[in-house]
Design an enzyme around this catalytic site. Structure first.
Site, short mmCIF file in Angstrom:
data_model
loop_
_atom_site.label_atom_id
_atom_site.label_comp_id
_atom_site.label_asym_id
_atom_site.label_seq_id
_atom_site.Cartn_x
_atom_site.Cartn_y
_atom_site.Cartn_z
N LYS A 220 0.84 -1.20 0.00
CA LYS A 220 0.00 0.00 0.00
C LYS A 220 0.87 1.25 0.00
CE LYS A 220 -3.11 2.59 3.06
NZ LYS A 220 -3.76 2.59 4.39
N ASP A 225 -2.56 10.65 3.66
CA ASP A 225 -3.97 10.34 3.76
C ASP A 225 -4.68 11.40 4.59
OD1 ASP A 225 -6.45 9.18 3.77
OD2 ASP A 225 -5.95 7.63 5.23
N LYS A 232 -9.94 13.38 8.14
CA LYS A 232 -9.47 13.04 9.48
C LYS A 232 -9.35 14.29 10.34
CE LYS A 232 -6.35 9.31 7.93
NZ LYS A 232 -6.84 8.16 8.71
N ASP A 243 1.58 6.35 5.77
CA ASP A 243 0.56 5.48 5.20
C ASP A 243 1.04 4.81 3.90
OD1 ASP A 243 -1.87 4.33 5.75
OD2 ASP A 243 -3.05 5.79 4.65
N ASP A 304 -12.14 7.42 3.97
CA ASP A 304 -10.91 7.19 4.76
C ASP A 304 -10.54 5.71 4.81
OD1 ASP A 304 -8.71 7.92 6.24
OD2 ASP A 304 -9.78 8.01 8.15
N GLU A 306 -9.57 4.04 2.18
CA GLU A 306 -9.13 4.06 0.78
C GLU A 306 -8.06 3.03 0.46
OE1 GLU A 306 -5.72 5.40 2.66
OE2 GLU A 306 -7.78 6.00 3.09
N ARG A 308 -7.74 -0.15 1.12
CA ARG A 308 -8.22 -1.44 0.61
C ARG A 308 -8.72 -1.31 -0.83
NH1 ARG A 308 -12.25 -1.92 5.49
NH2 ARG A 308 -10.51 -0.69 6.30
#
Length: 454
Positions: A220, A225, A232, A243, A304, A306, A308
């Site tokens: 990933k 993010d 967030k 991230d 949030d 995202e 996956r």
């Protein structure tokens, strides 16, 4: 910085590593006892010579019965005075682990402040596979540097540059699909998540090796993010430069595989979906229904969640080659941290032999992992009313498991699939692991591969 050992030297000072309660070297005389040295984990006792200079040092390993609590305790040796030191290890202490600790203790992230490491250097302990240990440290240093770099200098373009530099270093082939080409290449969810950012989303595809079993690693790569339109709060955004920790760990693993020669006996593919999840007019929205590469539709109930989404397209692409083993690495859920904390990432695998090999290897090399279940009873939670899948099931329970179940829907076709929900961050300094970015799972994978893909 490329970590390495100092060449052997007749002038190297002896560094005795000792367990609590063990007899000290005869050369030390009464000084250690008189100075209060008790061989507690990480405790250092400098030994004077007759002229007041340094004659050597002791480093405490702590209580032998509690050795499992003191991971990489020899990394404390980085606090010794500058110079060349010759480690002398007691019987029964893992040589490679001790040598790796000495190298990991030298890590410093100095891009923006300070100067490169200038502390003590260590000769390679006797009985150590020096090349293997150097490879492990080199991969870990790469992962840490990538995670520690802030998003203004580690956006999608910069992460691609890092991947290209590594591919050039190890002789791997690399291809990158960017922006609207993602749609033309049927990678729509990667495009949807990253289309609002100034730097275009991309899929990085690296290949190394041309014979043997197929290993595909998907990492990933969310370079920052914000949470998207489900933004967030500030406190939750502070660490979101990490991230992309899955992608950073995948690149570190690839470096280890190349430098240890493991790539000579397998066909390795690394897929990195790389985006920024930004807020702009083009952001994907809560309530959108996205169609994935695999044809499954996904209702977006939280922008949030995202990671996956981008992993799903990359997993579907990887599965089309039917690799013998496919692994996803992702800083995916807070639920994993609530369950197991920052040091112990969960992993998911339906194949017991593969899972057992990973569990044993992770503990043997001090890169701990903990198996969690693909619990079929929760499948209904990821199935909304108007689409095939839900990217953010309501209820707040079993969040790491439901995320893993979501990803498994896209990994079909791989011989075996492993998902690791890593943290990628050391919240407080520990031996060999300063506060900041850290690799998780790579050394365990490397150690387990001979059993999983013989």
């Amino acid at each position: 910085m490329i970590p390495d050992f100092a060449p052997p030297s007749a002038d190297a000072l002896p560094l005795w590593a000792v367990w609590k309660g063990d007899p000290l070297a005869d050369q030390a005389g009464p000084w250690p006892t008189a100075s209060g040295f008790a061989a507690k984990a990480g405790e250092i006792c400098l030994l004077p010579d007759a002229s007041g200079g340094l004659a050597g040092a002791f480093l405490g390993l702590g209580d032998r019965a509690q050795a499992g609590r003191h991971r990489f305790v020899l990394a404390h040796a980085a606090a010794l005075p500058p110079g060349t030191w010759r480690p002398i290890l007691p019987e029964g202490l893992d040589r490679d682990e001790a040598a790796l600790a000495l190298l990991l203790g030298q890590y410093r992230f100095t891009r923006y402040k300070g100067s490169p490491y200038s502390g003590p250097q260590f000769t390679c302990p006797e009985g150590t596979d020096a090349a293997h240990v150097r490879a492990l440290a080199a991969g870990e240093f790469l992962t840490r540097d990538l995670i520690n770099t802030p998003a203004n200098d580690m956006g999608p373009i910069d992460l691609e540059d890092a991947a290209r530099a590594l591919a050039d270093e190890i002789g791997a082939a690399i291809a990158v699909t960017t922006g609207p080409d993602l749609l033309r290449s049927n990678l729509p969810m990667i495009h949807a998540v990253g289309r609002a950012a100034e730097q275009a989303p991309r899929l990085i595809d690296i290949r190394l090796g041309d014979t043997g079993p197929r290993l595909t690693v998907v990492g990933k790569g969310v370079c920052f993010d914000t949470g998207g339109l489900d933004i967030k709060p500030s406190a939750s955004m502070l660490l979101m430069k990490k991230d992309m920790g899955g992608a950073a760990t995948a690149l570190g693993l690839l470096r280890m595989l190349a430098l240890t020669g493991a790539a000579d006996r397998m066909r390795i593919r690394v897929l990195l979906p790389v985006v920024e999840n930004s807020v702009a007019a083009a952001s994907f929205r809560p309530g959108d229904v996205l169609t994935s590469r695999k044809g499954l539709t996904v209702e977006v109930n939280n922008t949030d969640a995202e990671g996956r989404l981008i992993l799903a397209d990359a997993l579907a692409l990887g599965a089309e080659e039917s690799p013998d083993l496919m692994i996803s690495l992702a800083t995916l859920t807070g639920a994993a941290r609530v369950a197991l904390g920052p040091d112990l990432p969960p992993f998911y695998c339906d194949d017991d032999a593969t899972a057992d090999a990973l569990s044993r290897a992770s503990m043997a090399v001090r890169d701990p992992l903990w198996r969690m279940p693909f619990w079929d009873g929760y499948e209904s939670q990821i199935e909304p009313q108007i689409a095939d899948l839900d990217n953010a099931p309501s209820g707040g329970m079993a969040g790491s498991i439901t995320a893993a179940l979501f990803l498994r829907r896209f990994a079909g076709g791989a011989g075996r699939y492993v998902h690791m929900d890593i943290y990628g961050w050391q919240p407080a300094a520990a031996p060999g692991r300063p506060k900041g970015g850290v690799g998780q799972g790579a050394r365990a994978i490397l150690a387990a591969l001979p059993q999983i893909l013989p």
